[in-house]
Design a protein around this motif. Structure first.
Motif, PDB file in Angstrom:
ATOM      1  N   GLY A 171      -7.608  -0.036  19.418  1.00 15.37           N
ATOM      2  CA  GLY A 171      -6.561  -0.297  18.430  1.00 15.37           C
ATOM      3  C   GLY A 171      -6.668  -1.681  17.831  1.00 15.37           C
ATOM      4  O   GLY A 171      -7.506  -2.488  18.229  1.00 15.37           O
ATOM      5  N   LYS A 172      -5.808  -1.947  16.880  1.00 12.03           N
ATOM      6  CA  LYS A 172      -5.757  -3.265  16.247  1.00 12.03           C
ATOM      7  C   LYS A 172      -4.318  -3.766  16.256  1.00 12.03           C
ATOM      8  O   LYS A 172      -3.375  -2.973  16.373  1.00 12.03           O
ATOM      9  CB  LYS A 172      -6.276  -3.217  14.813  1.00 12.03           C
ATOM     10  N   ALA A 173      -4.162  -5.068  16.125  1.00 12.75           N
ATOM     11  CA  ALA A 173      -2.840  -5.678  16.096  1.00 12.75           C
ATOM     12  C   ALA A 173      -2.783  -6.677  14.965  1.00 12.75           C
ATOM     13  O   ALA A 173      -3.528  -7.665  14.958  1.00 12.75           O
ATOM     14  CB  ALA A 173      -2.544  -6.366  17.425  1.00 12.75           C
ATOM     15  N   VAL A 174      -1.944  -6.409  13.972  1.00 13.23           N
ATOM     16  CA  VAL A 174      -1.769  -7.305  12.823  1.00 13.23           C
ATOM     17  C   VAL A 174      -0.280  -7.428  12.526  1.00 13.23           C
ATOM     18  O   VAL A 174       0.498  -6.521  12.803  1.00 13.23           O
ATOM     19  CB  VAL A 174      -2.511  -6.779  11.575  1.00 13.23           C
ATOM     20  N   PRO A 175       0.149  -8.541  11.943  1.00 12.89           N
ATOM     21  CA  PRO A 175       1.573  -8.722  11.655  1.00 12.89           C
ATOM     22  C   PRO A 175       2.041  -7.847  10.489  1.00 12.89           C
ATOM     23  O   PRO A 175       1.227  -7.368   9.686  1.00 12.89           O
ATOM     24  CB  PRO A 175       1.680 -10.204  11.265  1.00 12.89           C
ATOM     25  N   LYS A 176       3.344  -7.663  10.394  1.00 13.45           N
ATOM     26  CA  LYS A 176       3.913  -6.967   9.250  1.00 13.45           C
ATOM     27  C   LYS A 176       3.587  -7.742   7.979  1.00 13.45           C
ATOM     28  O   LYS A 176       3.641  -8.965   7.964  1.00 13.45           O
ATOM     29  CB  LYS A 176       5.428  -6.844   9.404  1.00 13.45           C
ATOM     30  N   GLY A 177       3.254  -7.027   6.917  1.00 16.23           N
ATOM     31  CA  GLY A 177       2.894  -7.664   5.662  1.00 16.23           C
ATOM     32  C   GLY A 177       1.417  -7.948   5.527  1.00 16.23           C
ATOM     33  O   GLY A 177       0.947  -8.371   4.471  1.00 16.23           O
ATOM     34  N   TRP A 178       0.646  -7.681   6.573  1.00 16.67           N
ATOM     35  CA  TRP A 178      -0.796  -7.978   6.553  1.00 16.67           C
ATOM     36  C   TRP A 178      -1.518  -7.131   5.504  1.00 16.67           C
ATOM     37  O   TRP A 178      -2.382  -7.623   4.787  1.00 16.67           O
ATOM     38  CB  TRP A 178      -1.368  -7.722   7.944  1.00 16.67           C
TER      39      TRP A 178
END
Length: 215
Positions: free
Chosen positions: A78-85
């Motif tokens: 999986g991946k983890a990015v902030p909201k709005g990325w």
């Protein structure tokens, strides 16, 4: 200005350097340390991660065999990015100061901890933190790792990475992962028609047969 006759070849982008960059990132990923799930310490950053299984659940015993000597076969990527990325609304500083990656791994830990048939001690993880310009590679590397490893919970069984859909959206079906591993409170509220457990287990058996045929 008149348009040119259509020529597909004029629209195909090729760059061997890009392919080598992806391979290099995957080599780096596979060489990173493996930690418990969740990792023992908090950290900042966003990126890509993989989760490995080594337990005794008969459904996943093949993974225990494959990962006996080294962690080479993830059950989930999986991946983890902030909201709005996705909308490019996140600055480099926000990426570096984000706790999205450790937060995602902890969220998965909670899902596993309450799931029927799974024990958190049987899972390990590894991850890569992407910063500055390299953060643009997050989705590319996640996709490349899934294509390369065909993790079971990405390809044959859906729903492990799902979130609570929220009030007013529980008419949707319970995910396949929640069917075979009940425990998440919000998943119990999903009242749509879902796949039968026997169908999901049959698909898992076929998945492992395909892994055995891989060169």
């Amino acid at each position: 200005m008149k348009s040119k006759p259509f020529d597909r070849s004029e629209h195909v982008y090729k760059n061997d350097a890009f392919a080598e960059l992806v391979k290099d990132a995957i080599r780096f990923f596979n060489g990173t340390p493996v930690h418990t799930l969740p990792p023992p310490e908090s950290f900042l950053g966003t990126g890509v991660y993989a989760i490995y299984y080594t337990g005794k659940n008969t459904i996943y015993k093949k993974y225990a065999e494959l990962n006996r000597l080294s962690y080479s076969y993830p059950i989930y990527v999986g991946k983890a990015v902030p909201k709005g990325w996705r909308q490019a609304r996140v600055s480099d500083n926000q990426l570096e100061q984000s706790k999205e990656l450790i937060g995602r791994l902890r969220e998965h830990s909670r899902s596993i901890n309450i799931a029927q048939g799974l024990e958190l001690k049987d899972f390990m993880c590894r991850f890569v933190i992407f910063e500055d310009a390299s953060s643009d590679m997050i989705s590319t590397i996640e996709a490349a790792l899934i294509k390369l490893n065909m993790p079971l919970w990405n390809t044959a069984v859906d729903g492990f990475g799902n979130h609570d859909p929220g009030s007013g959206r529980y008419e949707q079906a319970k995910s396949e992962w929640d069917v075979i591993h009940p425990g998440r409170a919000w998943a119990k509220k999903c009242n749509g028609a879902h796949a039968e457990e026997s169908t999901i287990l049959s698909r898992i058996k076929s998945h492992f047969k395909n892994i055995e045929r891989k060169p």
